[in-house]
Write an enzyme that holds these catalytic residues in place. Structure first.
Site, PDB file in Angstrom:
ATOM      1  N   GLU A   1       2.866   7.915  15.298  1.00 39.61           N
ATOM      2  CA  GLU A   1       1.448   7.927  15.660  1.00 39.61           C
ATOM      3  C   GLU A   1       0.689   6.782  14.973  1.00 39.61           C
ATOM      4  O   GLU A   1      -0.022   6.011  15.613  1.00 39.61           O
ATOM      5  CB  GLU A   1       0.881   9.265  15.188  1.00 39.61           C
TER       6      GLU A   1
ATOM      7  N   LYS B   1       0.845  -1.202   0.000  1.00 36.72           N
ATOM      8  CA  LYS B   1       0.000   0.000   0.000  1.00 36.72           C
ATOM      9  C   LYS B   1       0.870   1.237   0.000  1.00 36.72           C
ATOM     10  O   LYS B   1       1.484   1.585   1.008  1.00 36.72           O
ATOM     11  CB  LYS B   1      -0.902   0.031   1.244  1.00 36.72           C
TER      12      LYS B   1
ATOM     13  N   GLU C   1       8.983  15.943  15.607  1.00 36.28           N
ATOM     14  CA  GLU C   1       9.458  15.791  14.235  1.00 36.28           C
ATOM     15  C   GLU C   1       8.763  16.836  13.358  1.00 36.28           C
ATOM     16  O   GLU C   1       7.545  16.831  13.228  1.00 36.28           O
ATOM     17  CB  GLU C   1       9.117  14.386  13.746  1.00 36.28           C
TER      18      GLU C   1
ATOM     19  N   GLY D   1       2.109   4.235  13.534  1.00 40.50           N
ATOM     20  CA  GLY D   1       2.783   2.996  13.945  1.00 40.50           C
ATOM     21  C   GLY D   1       2.129   2.386  15.175  1.00 40.50           C
ATOM     22  O   GLY D   1       1.986   1.161  15.279  1.00 40.50           O
TER      23      GLY D   1
ATOM     24  N   GLY E   1       6.323   4.852   8.500  1.00 40.12           N
ATOM     25  CA  GLY E   1       5.480   6.035   8.586  1.00 40.12           C
ATOM     26  C   GLY E   1       5.643   6.693   9.938  1.00 40.12           C
ATOM     27  O   GLY E   1       6.660   6.509  10.613  1.00 40.12           O
TER      28      GLY E   1
ATOM     29  N   GLU F   1      -1.279   7.601  -0.199  1.00 38.39           N
ATOM     30  CA  GLU F   1      -2.268   8.127  -1.145  1.00 38.39           C
ATOM     31  C   GLU F   1      -1.679   9.244  -2.001  1.00 38.39           C
ATOM     32  O   GLU F   1      -2.037   9.420  -3.168  1.00 38.39           O
ATOM     33  CB  GLU F   1      -3.492   8.700  -0.412  1.00 38.39           C
TER      34      GLU F   1
ATOM     35  N   GLU G   1       9.139   1.148  11.015  1.00 36.07           N
ATOM     36  CA  GLU G   1      10.160   2.182  10.782  1.00 36.07           C
ATOM     37  C   GLU G   1       9.437   3.509  10.941  1.00 36.07           C
ATOM     38  O   GLU G   1       8.625   3.871  10.084  1.00 36.07           O
ATOM     39  CB  GLU G   1      10.730   2.070   9.359  1.00 36.07           C
TER      40      GLU G   1
ATOM     41  N   CYS H   1      13.004  10.870   7.495  1.00 35.01           N
ATOM     42  CA  CYS H   1      12.996  10.367   8.880  1.00 35.01           C
ATOM     43  C   CYS H   1      14.382  10.460   9.502  1.00 35.01           C
ATOM     44  O   CYS H   1      14.514  10.530  10.713  1.00 35.01           O
ATOM     45  CB  CYS H   1      12.504   8.933   8.895  1.00 35.01           C
TER      46      CYS H   1
HETATM   47  P1  NAD Z   1       1.850   8.215   7.910  1.00 35.26           P
HETATM   48  O1  NAD Z   1       2.103   7.456   9.154  1.00 35.26           O
HETATM   49  O2  NAD Z   1       0.788   9.222   7.892  1.00 35.26           O
HETATM   50  O3  NAD Z   1       1.478   7.204   6.716  1.00 35.26           O
HETATM   51  C1  NAD Z   1       2.339   6.148   6.358  1.00 35.26           C
HETATM   52  C2  NAD Z   1       1.523   5.101   5.619  1.00 35.26           C
HETATM   53  O4  NAD Z   1       0.580   4.556   6.530  1.00 35.26           O
HETATM   54  C3  NAD Z   1       0.713   5.669   4.455  1.00 35.26           C
HETATM   55  O5  NAD Z   1       0.697   4.728   3.409  1.00 35.26           O
HETATM   56  C4  NAD Z   1      -0.668   5.818   5.053  1.00 35.26           C
HETATM   57  O6  NAD Z   1      -1.695   5.761   4.101  1.00 35.26           O
HETATM   58  C5  NAD Z   1      -0.718   4.610   5.978  1.00 35.26           C
HETATM   59  N1  NAD Z   1      -1.690   4.725   7.065  1.00 35.26           N
HETATM   60  C6  NAD Z   1      -2.251   5.847   7.573  1.00 35.26           C
HETATM   61  N2  NAD Z   1      -3.123   5.524   8.546  1.00 35.26           N
HETATM   62  C7  NAD Z   1      -3.095   4.180   8.671  1.00 35.26           C
HETATM   63  C8  NAD Z   1      -3.761   3.254   9.523  1.00 35.26           C
HETATM   64  N3  NAD Z   1      -4.627   3.646  10.432  1.00 35.26           N
HETATM   65  N4  NAD Z   1      -3.469   1.943   9.389  1.00 35.26           N
HETATM   66  C9  NAD Z   1      -2.565   1.513   8.486  1.00 35.26           C
HETATM   67  N5  NAD Z   1      -1.908   2.345   7.640  1.00 35.26           N
HETATM   68  C10 NAD Z   1      -2.168   3.664   7.736  1.00 35.26           C
HETATM   69  O7  NAD Z   1       3.253   8.796   7.476  1.00 35.26           O
HETATM   70  P2  NAD Z   1       3.594   9.740   6.260  1.00 35.26           P
HETATM   71  O8  NAD Z   1       3.071  11.094   6.592  1.00 35.26           O
HETATM   72  O9  NAD Z   1       3.205   9.100   4.982  1.00 35.26           O
HETATM   73  O10 NAD Z   1       5.192   9.731   6.316  1.00 35.26           O
HETATM   74  C11 NAD Z   1       5.898  10.533   7.173  1.00 35.26           C
HETATM   75  C12 NAD Z   1       6.320   9.792   8.407  1.00 35.26           C
HETATM   76  O11 NAD Z   1       7.011   8.600   8.039  1.00 35.26           O
HETATM   77  C13 NAD Z   1       7.283  10.578   9.254  1.00 35.26           C
HETATM   78  O12 NAD Z   1       6.955  10.443  10.601  1.00 35.26           O
HETATM   79  C14 NAD Z   1       8.620   9.908   8.971  1.00 35.26           C
HETATM   80  O13 NAD Z   1       9.573  10.054   9.982  1.00 35.26           O
HETATM   81  C15 NAD Z   1       8.210   8.501   8.790  1.00 35.26           C
HETATM   82  N6  NAD Z   1       9.229   7.786   8.020  1.00 35.26           N
HETATM   83  C16 NAD Z   1      10.014   6.870   8.662  1.00 35.26           C
HETATM   84  C17 NAD Z   1      11.007   6.209   7.967  1.00 35.26           C
HETATM   85  C18 NAD Z   1      11.888   5.193   8.639  1.00 35.26           C
HETATM   86  O14 NAD Z   1      12.493   4.402   7.932  1.00 35.26           O
HETATM   87  N7  NAD Z   1      11.989   5.165   9.956  1.00 35.26           N
HETATM   88  C19 NAD Z   1      11.199   6.486   6.622  1.00 35.26           C
HETATM   89  C20 NAD Z   1      10.396   7.419   6.006  1.00 35.26           C
HETATM   90  C21 NAD Z   1       9.395   8.062   6.713  1.00 35.26           C
END
Ligand code: NAD
Length: 621
Positions: free
Chosen positions: A380, A324, A523, A382, A377, A327, A399, A433
């Site tokens: 929160e 997935k 962050e 996570g 992601g 979006e 991650e 990140c």
């Molecule tokens: P996000 O957590 O909003 O979304 C990440 C993914 O999760 C998206 O595909 C989203 O559609 C999905 N998602 C959202 N709600 C969900 C739910 N309830 N259940 C399952 N999936 C859901 O993050 P983002 O805004 O897309 O990315 C930014 C974040 O990602 C930042 O906090 C960044 O630090 C983190 N990030 C971490 C790493 C790492 O390797 N540690 C790498 C890149 C980004």
């Protein structure tokens, strides 16, 4: 046509989640109805932990007395079980949950529906979707019909504290835009639960044959995919650059890494050995078995790169995948899935499902046939993933976010450290990140370093991502720009310039701070770096560790022994010394503390996509 949704007041909300004790009664509701066929409403609640598109609404409007959401059968059965020994709420005037599958229009008995059949049929001609809900509308003023209005109603989260309900009688399409120009790039139909289930089914069907494929054949297919990524490198880089707004130079580097990742894991297929363990009466062996169907959920900042970090080890170990993308940025992974088919990877092995996290993501997390979720992601979300996975004891690797320190000691090569520091924060416009967004500088070198850092930041080329010279592009969206801007109060130490006109631009910004300030604790995920002074090694380590995160970081010093001492003392998953580069295809990557757990990349990643099986082989008799 859907003036039905021109609702004045939401009278009462019952939630399936409420019944499960997960969603308390909402405190405040407001409804923004409209005649346009789409409505969106937000309600606030302090403790929502799980998303499900399961709400039962009772609405009071000028025209309508009731509007009840009908649940998909799967859910309705569940609710019915739970409700068996409950009294219906006093105010309820109608039976609510019927549990038929959406798509089969239905009317209440004896309600004079024929008189309005045309109207109902017309309303019913919209999309039908089992991922969504059906709004059962009863017009009591007319003593009239019950119409089933096919709606896609999605409940999704805005942070942890509020939930939004989005309903539409149209297919939910997703317009993917270029953040540098705000121009649309593509329109895609969003998947719901049904489509997600379909993808899981395809992945499940493909699993036995993929797992059984000889290691050398799996390796050959992955190598072919790596080659195709190389051959289509420029196309993929352009796609990624346009969709994320990242500079084309960076995008080319990322696509290059994607190809390397597939080459690496093609080579790893037959190198993840088991063991032979001497035991009494025979021998014990260990085998690495694939998990089955794995769900990969990736963010928008490095869409293709991060997808490949998960796909490489997952496919290598013989798993099949439902991926997935975020979006906002689904285009490059959709293209990768086409290339995978072209490479000869069988249908069903790699499935990409585009849709909302709260729907597609949640479904993957809760799906009984998904063995593992690899999530990248925010911390929160996570948390939601982790709690959602508990229901099926799903394997999870996370991650998550970061707030990494770039620790600069006074004895460092200050010119080099300062010249490199902007790229460690402003690369990908700070949407990284690993961004070293807390620059910790030893007090005796602070003024000199600040001066050099401003000079280096001034030299950063911010502009059109498609220009080869550009080093920083826009942010991903207007909403995200507003969030980033909210972190900067007052006049910063330095604020750069951005192009005028369209695009979600935010200038590279340096602020002076203490480690207790919000800018140093949360962050930002944007091009804002905080300069924080420290006095001596002990304080440097204390400040570097004074964060809930632990993903990345750097240490700049000419004292090798100190570099090693500090590297061991900082609680973070990846670090670099006299460099800001700590991500490699061959080395493990992942977080400590609230930056998550599990490791991607290198041979370590294979552990996250396999189970160890121990087999005893008797040698007696
Ligand atoms: P996000 O957590 O909003 O979304 C990440 C993914 O999760 C998206 O595909 C989203 O559609 C999905 N998602 C959202 N709600 C969900 C739910 N309830 N259940 C399952 N999936 C859901 O993050 P983002 O805004 O897309 O990315 C930014 C974040 O990602 C930042 O906090 C960044 O630090 C983190 N990030 C971490 C790493 C790492 O390797 N540690 C790498 C890149 C980004």
């Amino acid at each position: 046509m859907l003036e039905l949704l021109n609702l004045q007041r939401l009278h009462r909300v019952h939630g399936w989640l409420h019944r499960r004790g997960r969603l308390g009664r909402p405190r405040a509701l407001s409804f923004c109805g409209g005649s346009g066929g789409e409505c969106r409403q937000q309600l606030r609640h302090p403790s929502i932990v799980l998303g499900e598109a399961l709400l039962e609404l009772e609405l009071e409007t000028g025209l309508l007395r009731h509007a009840l959401v009908e649940l998909p059968a799967r859910v309705a059965d569940h609710v019915a079980d739970q409700d068996a020994d409950r009294e219906p709420p006093e105010e309820r005037r109608e039976p609510v949950v019927r549990g038929n599958r959406p798509g089969s229009a239905q009317r209440a008995e004896g309600d004079g529906a024929d008189q309005h059949a045309g109207e109902c049929a017309d309303r019913d001609s919209g999309t039908s979707d089992s991922a969504g809900l059906r709004l059962v509308v009863r017009d009591e003023r007319l003593d009239g019909p019950v119409c089933l209005v096919p709606l896609r109603c999605h409940v999704f989260f805005i942070g942890l504290r509020s939930v939004a309900l989005e309903c539409s009688n149209r297919p939910v399409t997703l317009t993917v835009i270029n953040p540098a120009t705000e121009a649309p790039l593509a329109q895609l139909e969003q998947a719901g639960v049904e489509e997600t289930d379909g993808a899981v089914l395809r992945a499940k069907a493909a699993f036995p044959a993929w797992r059984a494929l000889a290691a050398a054949d799996r390796a050959r297919l992955l190598r072919r995919l790596a080659t195709l990524v190389e051959e289509h490198g420029e196309e993929l880089a352009r796609l990624e650059s346009r969709n994320v707004g990242k500079p084309i130079g960076g995008a080319r580097g990322e696509v290059g890494m994607v190809a390397q990742v597939f080459h690496f894991y093609a080579g790893a297929v037959d190198k993840h050995y088991g063991e032979t363990i001497p035991v009494a009466g025979g021998e014990a062996f260990t085998f690495r078995e694939p998990l089955g169907v794995v769900g990969l959920i990736v963010p928008w900042n490095f869409p293709l790169n991060i997808a490949s970090w998960k796909l490489g080890p997952a496919l290598t170990m013989g798993n099949t995948v439902v991926l997935k993308p975020a979006e906002l940025t689904p285009l490059s992974t959709l293209r990768l899935a086409e290339l995978a088919l072209e490479a000869g990877i069988p249908e069903g092995v790699l499935n990409v499902v585009v849709g909302k996290g709260s729907i597609v993501g949640t479904r993957l997390v809760e799906h009984p046939d998904v063995a593992k979720i690899a999530f990248t992601g925010s911390t929160e979300v996570g948390r939601l993933v982790m709690s959602g996975a508990a229901g099926t004891i799903k394997r999870v690797t996370l991650e998550l976010g970061g707030k990494s320190g770039n620790v600069v000691f006074a004895d460092a090569d200050l010119e080099r450290a300062a010249a490199a520091a902007p790229y460690a924060v402003f690369d990908n416009a700070g949407q990284d990140c690993c961004a070293r967004s807390r620059i910790l500088v030893e007090r005796s070198a602070y003024d000199r370093f600040a001066e050099l850092l401003i000079q280096a930041t001034e030299a950063l080329k911010v502009g059109d991502p498609e220009d080869d010279e550009t080093e920083m592009g826009p942010l991903i969206s207007a909403a995200h720009r507003a969030t980033v801007a909210g972190f900067v109060d007052g006049e910063p130490l330095y604020r750069g310039r951005t192009p005028a006109g369209k695009g979600f631009w935010y200038p590279p910004t340096l602020v002076e701070a203490t480690n207790d300030d919000r800018i140093a604790r949360e962050e930002v995920f944007g091009p804002v770096a905080a300069l924080i002074p420290f006095a001596g090694e002990a304080e440097a380590v204390r400040l570097a560790n004074d964060t809930p995160y632990g993903l990345s970081g750097s240490i700049w010093t000419r004292d090798g022994a100190r570099a090693l001492r500090v590297a061991r003392a900082i609680d973070t998953g990846v670090l670099s010394v006299n460099s800001n580069s700590s991500v490699r295809v061959t080395t493990p990557f992942g977080g400590f503390k609230q930056s998550g757990f599990g490791r991607e990349l290198g041979m370590h990643a294979l552990d996250g996509y396999s189970e160890v099986k121990s087999v005893f082989f008797s040698t007696e008799g």
